[in-house]
Design a protein around this motif. Structure first.
Motif, PDB file in Angstrom:
ATOM      1  N   HIS A  25     -49.596 -15.217  26.097  1.00 20.23           N
ATOM      2  CA  HIS A  25     -48.517 -15.606  25.186  1.00 20.23           C
ATOM      3  C   HIS A  25     -48.556 -17.097  24.842  1.00 20.23           C
ATOM      4  N   GLN A  28     -47.361 -18.029  21.284  1.00 19.06           N
ATOM      5  CA  GLN A  28     -45.916 -17.870  21.142  1.00 19.06           C
ATOM      6  C   GLN A  28     -45.168 -18.999  21.867  1.00 19.06           C
ATOM      7  N   GLN A 296     -30.427  -0.894  32.238  1.00 25.28           N
ATOM      8  CA  GLN A 296     -31.434  -0.125  32.944  1.00 25.28           C
ATOM      9  C   GLN A 296     -32.821  -0.595  32.547  1.00 25.28           C
ATOM     10  N   GLY A 297     -33.747  -0.577  33.493  1.00 26.09           N
ATOM     11  CA  GLY A 297     -35.103  -0.960  33.147  1.00 26.09           C
ATOM     12  C   GLY A 297     -35.994  -1.045  34.365  1.00 26.09           C
ATOM     13  N   LEU A 303     -45.802  -7.314  34.877  1.00 23.38           N
ATOM     14  CA  LEU A 303     -45.439  -7.974  33.628  1.00 23.38           C
ATOM     15  C   LEU A 303     -43.938  -8.025  33.405  1.00 23.38           C
ATOM     16  N   ALA A 304     -43.207  -6.994  33.883  1.00 18.28           N
ATOM     17  CA  ALA A 304     -41.755  -7.001  33.713  1.00 18.28           C
ATOM     18  C   ALA A 304     -41.143  -8.177  34.458  1.00 18.28           C
ATOM     19  N   SER A 307     -42.081 -11.383  32.809  1.00 16.58           N
ATOM     20  CA  SER A 307     -41.290 -11.585  31.594  1.00 16.58           C
ATOM     21  C   SER A 307     -39.976 -12.285  31.932  1.00 16.58           C
ATOM     22  N   GLU A 311     -38.946 -16.034  30.665  1.00 15.59           N
ATOM     23  CA  GLU A 311     -37.708 -16.274  29.914  1.00 15.59           C
ATOM     24  C   GLU A 311     -36.894 -17.397  30.562  1.00 15.59           C
TER      25      GLU A 311
ATOM     26  N   LEU B 144     -35.061 -11.578  24.586  1.00 12.52           N
ATOM     27  CA  LEU B 144     -36.360 -10.927  24.800  1.00 12.52           C
ATOM     28  C   LEU B 144     -37.409 -11.468  23.843  1.00 12.52           C
ATOM     29  N   LEU B 145     -36.988 -11.699  22.594  1.00 10.24           N
ATOM     30  CA  LEU B 145     -37.943 -12.123  21.567  1.00 10.24           C
ATOM     31  C   LEU B 145     -38.577 -13.468  21.864  1.00 10.24           C
ATOM     32  N   VAL B 147     -40.194 -14.323  24.434  1.00 14.32           N
ATOM     33  CA  VAL B 147     -41.556 -14.140  24.939  1.00 14.32           C
ATOM     34  C   VAL B 147     -42.118 -12.732  24.761  1.00 14.32           C
ATOM     35  N   ASN B 148     -41.295 -11.794  24.336  1.00 16.13           N
ATOM     36  CA  ASN B 148     -41.786 -10.432  24.143  1.00 16.13           C
ATOM     37  C   ASN B 148     -41.963 -10.135  22.656  1.00 16.13           C
ATOM     38  N   ARG B 149     -42.883  -9.221  22.372  1.00 17.85           N
ATOM     39  CA  ARG B 149     -42.943  -8.630  21.039  1.00 17.85           C
ATOM     40  C   ARG B 149     -42.221  -7.295  21.171  1.00 17.85           C
ATOM     41  N   SER B 288     -43.235  -5.855  24.643  1.00 20.37           N
ATOM     42  CA  SER B 288     -44.611  -6.025  25.112  1.00 20.37           C
ATOM     43  C   SER B 288     -44.724  -6.326  26.601  1.00 20.37           C
ATOM     44  N   LEU B 289     -43.922  -7.240  27.116  1.00 21.69           N
ATOM     45  CA  LEU B 289     -44.059  -7.595  28.525  1.00 21.69           C
ATOM     46  C   LEU B 289     -43.145  -6.765  29.419  1.00 21.69           C
ATOM     47  N   VAL B 290     -41.882  -6.679  29.027  1.00 28.05           N
ATOM     48  CA  VAL B 290     -40.877  -6.138  29.948  1.00 28.05           C
ATOM     49  C   VAL B 290     -40.934  -4.615  30.041  1.00 28.05           C
ATOM     50  N   LYS B 292     -39.689  -0.973  28.951  1.00 30.16           N
ATOM     51  CA  LYS B 292     -38.528  -0.388  28.281  1.00 30.16           C
ATOM     52  C   LYS B 292     -37.244  -0.728  29.012  1.00 30.16           C
ATOM     53  N   ILE B 293     -36.292  -1.317  28.311  1.00 31.55           N
ATOM     54  CA  ILE B 293     -34.981  -1.498  28.922  1.00 31.55           C
ATOM     55  C   ILE B 293     -33.904  -0.848  28.053  1.00 31.55           C
TER      56      ILE B 293
END
Lengths: 331, 331
Positions: A25, A28, A296-297, A303-304, A307, A311, B144-145, B147-149, B288-290, B292-293
């Motif tokens: 990243h 970005q 939830q996640g 990577l989670a 992330s 952040e 999230l945006l 660092v995540n896509r 992309s990183l995290v 699914k939340i």
């Protein structure tokens, strides 16, 4: 400063995740922060292990090598256990280095002290990754607290024990077989004691308590009960009634008392955590204005968790940049 | 400025919620912002209606009375429909007044324009309350945006239609009976067309699209299908297979195309929105990183929506304060 210099403490799953996420990243991050992020050093324990690390990165077993790097901006800490992490981070804070940690045991025990020291030294601490991995629970609570009073939190904060309970119900596995499967899939440590006993979830609950009301209950008064004694038969009986066992960490914030527990609870299908399955984490928050919201996640994973740490890192850099600008302007 | 002056446009459920939440949280707001928050004026439509409003508040049907108040800091907008809301907010922005809106139809249509104008005028716009009520979806996506896509969003964004589908399944009601029940409970408008046709969820989806990639799909290419034609029999058949009908708004972000739809979908029990019942809203984000939340909570309601608006308000005041401090210091 045209480069932001960072160091990693620990190069296990999480440390490696941070390393690879910063690399993937880079564009970005540069766009967001206006600067290159350079990983200048990594603290490891075992020098003999083979690792994929760029040749220009200092890889060392000696923390002194890291703390003495000139103009180091941020340390990412992803080690396990209270010490030496606490001492390392205190040294970092003293030197004005910001800290991002994923270490729940250390932070449950010493988070308050670290935050106070950081405030005195005008450095920042990010700890989103200590609790529920990639689920943005820390920042959501911080945000809610601006105008809400939080009255209760219930969470599934340990993916390993939730995975075991799910497998026992869905695939009719015994506890031992389900634990073996969790280990085989990399969801449980070789020593899974902290996960299945509730200690891991307890640490996270204490971090949330500190965040919400700036104190923790007396640890000896918190009921901590693991999932080891739950049988196939009990799970089957519950399922016949449309119920499920969930390993729930819970804290209630009253005006005069704090009541906290981590224990297996039988829940109905209308419970907000009933449908949380496998290695997922979830947190249900009850708040004065907003009512009940649930997040939830993924509670863990390379990577989670990375992330969440990145952040925090971005927040820290963006805020400390403002501070530096202010200082500059006031000269 | 020792007082923050605010005005409300609209005094329906949401406007009244903001009014009462500001009153009941005055102490907290003062502590947080260092200033008293004073509601100086409220724009209403029907002067004959009985309302519980303090005598020192200007209650008017004429927006001119409000826009001409000297040193007005923030306008809370909780009216329905594109106009005159858009014009009102543009006037406010021109005068340097910050804006917090809950108006999804207006914001789906004109949010981009308003944000641009606000940037030109160095004012701020909060729109958390336009989408999924008290669920902090806007700020979570923004965060999230960094660092995540974000690759995909699926949501249950309309509580009325979700309530109807839940009642049809659980209580074996016909669509008409379930709709009547929703109206009786205050969950559906006298004219529920936008809710049950998917238009309401569509507006919210467009707001999310704009937020994620700064553009919307061509509206004519979005499939919008309501829940009116779903029968008891279809729901029963799905339930026999362990499946449920959910009214899902979905958007996929590819490099070259945007694919969006709002339609009833049959989901299995492992779908993240399967267990969202009644008037609840929920949004599942793939990043992309995290990974699914999922965020779940009250999609509407007086205090939940007010909570979202007041959080926006606090953010705005805190950020604009920084700006003013900077300006002051650079003099």
């Amino acid at each position: 400063m045209t480069v932001i210099k960072v160091a990693l403490l620990g190069f296990g799953t999480v440390g490696e995740g941070v390393y690879s996420a910063i690399h993937s990243h880079q564009t970005q991050l540069r766009k967001l922060l206006g600067k290159e992020v350079e990983i200048v050093a990594i603290l490891i324990r075992d020098q003999t292990k083979e690792r994929k690390i760029d040749a220009n990165v200092l890889v060392t077993t000696n923390f002194e090598d890291i703390i003495n790097i000139p103009d180091l901006d941020v340390i990412f800490e992803a080690i396990v256990g209270e010490e030496p992490s606490r001492s390392y981070l205190l040294q970092a804070i003293e030197k004005g280095i910001h800290v991002v940690t994923a270490n729940k045991e250390m932070f449950a025990n010493h988070g308050h002290e670290l935050i106070q020291r950081a405030q005195q030294n005008e450095t920042k601490i990010g700890f989103e990754a200590t609790t529920a991995g990639g689920v943005p629970i820390i920042r959501t609570i911080k945000q809610l607290l601006q105008v809400n009073r939080i009255t209760k939190i219930q969470g599934i904060l340990n993916g390993t024990s939730n995975f075991i309970l799910t497998e026992m119900r869905e695939r009719k596995l015994s506890f031992d077989k389900a634990l073996q499967l969790a280990q085989k899939k990399g969801y449980a440590e070789a020593d899974p004691t902290n996960d299945i006993s509730g200690i891991d979830a307890f640490y996270k609950l204490m971090i949330l308590s500190q965040l919400v009301i700036n104190q923790q209950p007396n640890w000896s008064e918190v009921i901590i009960d693991g999932i080891v004694s739950i049988t196939q038969e009990q799970i089957k009986q519950a399922e016949k009634r449309g119920q499920r066992f969930k390993h729930i960490a819970e804290i209630t914030f009253n005006d005069h008392s704090l009541v906290a527990s981590v224990q297996p609870i039988i829940v109905d299908s209308n419970h907000p955590l009933y449908s949380i399955e496998g290695v997922e984490n979830a947190v249900a928050i009850e708040a004065s204005l907003v009512g009940k919201i649930t997040l939830q996640g993924p509670g863990a994973g390379k990577l989670a968790t990375a992330s969440a740490m990145i952040e925090d890192f971005v927040d820290i850099i963006q805020h400390s940049a403002t501070k530096k600008r202010l200082e500059y302007q006031s000269i």
